[in-house]
Design a protein around this motif. Structure first.
Motif: not given
Ligand code: NAG
Ligand code: NAG
Ligand code: NAG
Ligand code: CU
Length: 159
Positions: A40, A42-43, A46, A116
């Protein structure tokens, strides 16, 4: 003797002042995992603060992945055609040269859409200023420590 101490003091003060400026950071995307499937990003991105002068480092097997810099539309659609930038060495060091939003995806297969391999960052012009009181206090206390150390050095030399 005194001039040596003065020089040492000057050097020490310069180092303290220099270290009070944040230096550029290399961000290894995905840390130990690198640029790969089903992590992830994005995580990962962030909570990080990206500033002009920092560098993104993408580590991956270039038989399996690449790195595309794209615009927001292509990011949302995971569209690899006509990217803004394209990298495929497997060890791409991408300097963040301008402020603003940046979008990165992997252009191979469905890695972006289903695994992802995509993230967005916002690059700041300058490092955010720390709380003014604490920074000037810590700078002052650092300078005070340097002054104290210099006095001790002087005392030792002339004792
Ligand atoms: C990835 O991380 C983001 C931010 O923490 C979160 O909003 C998102 O749901 C996560 N995506 C998955 C596929 O777990
Ligand atoms: C984003 O990039 C795509 C592919 O190069 C291009 O067709 C599109 O016009 C761009 N969109 C914007 C808003 O710049
Ligand atoms: C892919 O990686 C290999 C091994 O690190 C390297 O020799 C090769 O030049 C890379 N290919 C490209 C297109 O950069
Ligand atoms: Cu990929």
């Amino acid at each position: 003797m005194a001039s040596v101490v003065a020089r040492v003091t000057f050097f020490a003060i310069s180092m303290v002042l220099l270290s009070s400026f944040a230096s550029a950071t290399d961000f290894v995307v995905g840390d130990d995992k690198g640029w790969t499937l089903d992590y992830n990003y994005t995580h990962w991105a962030q909570d990080k603060v990206f500033v002009v002068g920092d560098t993104l480092v993408f580590k991956y097997n270039n038989n399996s992945h690449n790195v595309l810099k794209v615009n927001q539309t292509s990011f949302k659609e995971c569209n690899p055609s006509d990217p803004v930038g394209s990298y495929q060495t497997g060890y791409d060091q991408i300097p963040l040269q301008t402020p603003g939003k940046k979008w990165y995806i992997c252009g191979i297969g469905k890695h972006c859409a289903e695994h992802q391999m995509k993230f967005a960052i916002n690059v700041l012009d300058h490092a955010p200023a720390p709380a003014p009181t604490s920074s000037s206090t810590s700078l002052l206390s650092s300078l005070a420590a340097v002054a104290a150390a210099s006095l001790i050095a002087l005392a030792a030399i002339f004792a």
